[in-house]
Design a protein around this motif. Structure first.
Motif: not given
Length: 172
Positions: A95-101, A135-152
């Motif tokens: 999901t977009s709110d998993m906040d992966t690190i 990094d993959l989980l973070k990119r998928l979260e970004s796709v689902l949220a509709g905006h880019p996010r930083a690397s994990a």
């Protein structure tokens, strides 16, 4: 060049086998995005301030689905105990709110199993695959949220106010 072609052919065959395996429990799976041969699942015990190994260990697959939720991951446990095989696997929709690190040797994320609670889970994979998975989980979260996010990656912030255990917390 022939080695690369053989490797790609091997990867393609492995992905087909993995996809077939995951489709036995999720017939909406369409494409393998990531795989690693060994992973272990942990949950953070907030009361004890330590990681608890859930007893689920085996290959991990991150895959795309043809329906919502569009991405999922599964650790296919190689150990069976008193639980059925389906119960001993770990399956999670991304999901977009998993906040992966990425925190040292763990890919840490939040899950919301229902009832308004939030659990902190982690997946350990071999170090050469750990950054790739995070990094993959973070990119998928970004796709689902509709905006880019930083690397994990582990160079990112690890403040105690983010709700995650800090580096000083006992690791598995």
């Amino acid at each position: 060049m022939a080695v690369h072609a053989a490797s790609s052919e091997y990867d393609s065959d492995r992905d087909r086998i993995n996809l077939s395996a995951i489709q036995q429990t999720d017939n909406n799976a369409t494409r393998i995005l990531f795989s690693a041969s060994t992973a272990s699942v942990f949950e953070f015990d907030d009361a004890e301030k330590k990681w608890i190994k859930l007893g689920i260990q085996g290959p991990i697959l991150v895959y795309e689905r043809c329906v919502s939720p569009h991405y999922a991951m599964s650790v296919r446990s190689v150990f069976t105990s008193h639980r059925s095989k389906a119960e001993s696997n770990y399956n999670e929709y991304i999901t977009s709110d998993m906040d992966t690190i990425l925190q040292e040797n763990l890919v840490v994320f939040r899950v919301r199993p229902g009832g308004g609670t939030t659990d902190i889970r982690a997946i350990w994979v071999a170090s050469d695959k750990c950054v790739e998975l995070a990094d993959l989980l973070k990119r998928l979260e970004s796709v689902l949220a509709g905006h880019p996010r930083a690397s994990a990656n582990s160079n990112g912030p690890h403040h105690s106010d983010n709700g995650y255990p800090t580096r000083s917390t006992e690791h598995p």
